[in-house]
Design an enzyme around this catalytic site. Structure first.
Site, PDB file in Angstrom:
ATOM      1  N   HIS A  21       0.842  -1.205   0.000  1.00  0.00           N
ATOM      2  CA  HIS A  21       0.000   0.000   0.000  1.00  0.00           C
ATOM      3  C   HIS A  21       0.876   1.253   0.000  1.00  0.00           C
ATOM      4  O   HIS A  21       0.608   2.205  -0.737  1.00  0.00           O
ATOM      5  CB  HIS A  21      -0.915   0.027   1.231  1.00  0.00           C
ATOM      6  N   LYS A  45     -17.090  -6.615   5.803  1.00  0.00           N
ATOM      7  CA  LYS A  45     -15.936  -7.425   6.202  1.00  0.00           C
ATOM      8  C   LYS A  45     -15.763  -7.377   7.710  1.00  0.00           C
ATOM      9  O   LYS A  45     -16.049  -6.372   8.339  1.00  0.00           O
ATOM     10  CB  LYS A  45     -14.649  -6.868   5.584  1.00  0.00           C
ATOM     11  N   ARG A  94      -1.760  -6.491  -8.373  1.00  0.00           N
ATOM     12  CA  ARG A  94      -0.597  -7.347  -8.149  1.00  0.00           C
ATOM     13  C   ARG A  94      -0.449  -8.449  -9.179  1.00  0.00           C
ATOM     14  O   ARG A  94       0.652  -8.921  -9.446  1.00  0.00           O
ATOM     15  CB  ARG A  94      -0.697  -8.008  -6.765  1.00  0.00           C
ATOM     16  N   SER A 132      -3.021  -7.836   2.489  1.00  0.00           N
ATOM     17  CA  SER A 132      -3.410  -7.680   3.890  1.00  0.00           C
ATOM     18  C   SER A 132      -3.909  -8.994   4.477  1.00  0.00           C
ATOM     19  O   SER A 132      -3.620  -9.326   5.626  1.00  0.00           O
ATOM     20  CB  SER A 132      -4.497  -6.611   4.027  1.00  0.00           C
TER      21      SER A 132
END
Length: 169
Positions: A21, A45, A94, A132
């Site tokens: 990040h 979440k 990514r 994460s």
């Protein structure tokens, strides 16, 4: 003729804020006049860290960046972009799995707010594999996450998992 300020939004739950990040923030801050990091409330979440803790972590990790601000947001990212007068939303990608998901989101966001562009940035190679979710899992199992998060975030992870272990979580 006055030039307008180019504002971008980089959003996420940042649970926790990783070196990946940080890489995206540093690079996006160089591309735009102002970068607003939107820390999602994330009702959908179950986060390890509270919204206040996540906001503080992101603020701590970006404090030396003059054109970066950190704000909470709830709801649609395009509504948050409108409120911030953003011309772009920044997304880190990514791998191909990320790209497939993010391309679909970008297309939907364009329908909602066509004047906001989506900018994809690839993380630097050494931090490209960091997520994460994996950081939380590695930390929970007692692994070393020092190459994935700052020392402050690593300490917060250790404390959170120690507290969770003591509660039997």
């Amino acid at each position: 003729m006055a030039t307008s300020t180019r504002i971008a939004v980089y959003s996420g739950t940042f649970d926790p804020f990783t070196l990946g990040h940080q890489d995206i923030v540093r690079r996006a801050a160089g591309l735009f006049d102002r970068l607003v990091i939107g820390v999602a409330v994330a009702h959908h979440k179950k986060t390890l860290f509270s919204l206040d803790t996540r906001l503080q972590q992101v603020q701590d990790e970006t404090q030396g960046m003059a054109n970066v601000s950190v704000l909470p947001f709830d709801g649609l990212i395009m509504d948050f972009c409108a409120a911030q007068q953003a011309v772009a939303v920044v997304r880190g990608v990514r791998n191909l799995t990320d790209f497939d998901y993010e391309a679909q989101m970008a297309a939907m966001n364009r329908k909602l707010r066509p004047q906001v562009e989506t900018v994809f940035l690839l993380p630097d190679a050494p931090v490209q594999c960091i997520s994460s979710t994996l950081v939380r899992e590695i930390s929970k199992l007692g692994g070393d996450v020092s190459q994935m998060v700052s020392s402050g975030v690593a300490s917060a992870l250790r404390l959170a998992h120690t507290a969770g272990a003591q509660k039997g979580i």
